[in-house]
Design an enzyme around this catalytic site. Structure first.
Site, PDB file in Angstrom:
ATOM      1  NE  ARG A  86     -17.155  -6.203  22.490  1.00  0.00           N
ATOM      2  CZ  ARG A  86     -16.257  -7.150  22.708  1.00  0.00           C
ATOM      3  NH1 ARG A  86     -14.963  -6.855  22.652  1.00  0.00           N
ATOM      4  NH2 ARG A  86     -16.623  -8.381  22.965  1.00  0.00           N
TER       5      ARG A  86
ATOM      6  CG  ASP B 119     -14.450   3.366  20.968  1.00  0.00           C
ATOM      7  OD1 ASP B 119     -14.231   2.279  21.531  1.00  0.00           O
ATOM      8  OD2 ASP B 119     -14.151   3.584  19.780  1.00  0.00           O
TER       9      ASP B 119
ATOM     10  NE  ARG C 206     -13.198   8.361  17.378  1.00  0.00           N
ATOM     11  CZ  ARG C 206     -12.584   8.085  18.534  1.00  0.00           C
ATOM     12  NH1 ARG C 206     -12.900   6.985  19.211  1.00  0.00           N
ATOM     13  NH2 ARG C 206     -11.664   8.902  18.993  1.00  0.00           N
TER      14      ARG C 206
END
Length: 246
Positions: free
Chosen positions: A50, A52, A198
């Site tokens: 998924r 972002d 990240r």
């Protein structure tokens, strides 16, 4: 019923992410809408990851169950004719009935791009994190190597995220110097927490800046909190490169 495996690439700049949302365009929503035209009824598409808002993909994988009889080559062409140019279906393949893009995946590979120069080209602003100050690449590489193995990555997941557990296995992790002013953090793992790549990138960059030592990674993996690790890197430098099912 047929199960199809779709491989996609997309520029995530203008999308709300992979997952369909109440507002804004998503990759999942666009793909489901395009497939529904051929199926004649709503379909549900499952993605391997998924991604972002702002995150890109070179090899996202999706699965879907359909009854339509179009051959895979026709479906590939037809879907690309209906999708915007910043989303491309690279291939459509027949898959076993129990194939699921997310749950059948053995590992995923991500790449985070960094432009380490005083000036970044305007054409790459949506695809790299521009860091003009000098970075200690050797220190970053040492830190990245410490992430390989099975560890508790609680310090690298989004604050407030609830998951069954935060232990994950990283298979490969390293810094690649593509050219004198271009770096990439490349990581392959069996699974990732929300915003984990990240957060890892942001922490490794702080090590490159000299704000923390490479071996601080070890203490973060030994029960660190999210507030102990580095800032979350911006989304636009991140690419989902590939998903492995073997």
């Amino acid at each position: 019923m047929r199960t199809l495996k779709l491989t996609l690439a997309y520029d995530g700049t203008r999308f709300v992410g992979w997952q369909r949302q109440a507002e804004g365009e998503s990759i999942q929503g666009l793909l489901e809408d395009a497939l529904a035209r051929f199926e004649g009824s709503p379909v549900t598409v499952h993605g391997a990851g998924r991604t972002d808002a702002g995150v890109h993909a070179l090899g996202q994988v999706a699965s879907v169950r359909v009854t339509c009889s179009h051959d895979v080559a026709t479906l590939t062409r037809a879907l690309n004719a209906r999708l915007p140019e910043d989303v491309r279906v690279l291939s459509v393949e027949e898959a076993p009935p129990d194939f699921h893009a997310r749950f059948s995946a053995k590992s995923k590979s991500y790449r985070y791009m960094i432009r380490n120069a005083s000036i970044a080209l305007p054409f790459e602003r949506a695809y790299v994190w521009h860091l003009p100050e000098p970075l200690n690449v050797d220190a970053m590489q040492r830190a990245a190597a410490l992430l390989v193995g099975t560890h508790d990555f609680a310090a690298f997941q989004s604050a407030g995220t609830e998951t069954p557990g935060s232990v994950r296995t990283i298979l490969r992790s390293g810094i690649l110097q593509c050219e004198p002013s271009s770096l990439s953090y490349q990581v392959t793992g069996e699974g990732f927490l929300r915003h984990m790549v990240r957060a890892l990138t942001g922490t490794i960059v702080e090590i490159g800046r000299g704000w923390r030592e490479p071996d601080s990674i070890t203490s973060l993996l030994a029960g660190g909190r999210r507030s102990d690790a580095g800032a979350t890197a911006p989304p636009h430098g991140l690419f989902l490169v590939s998903v492995d099912y073997h």
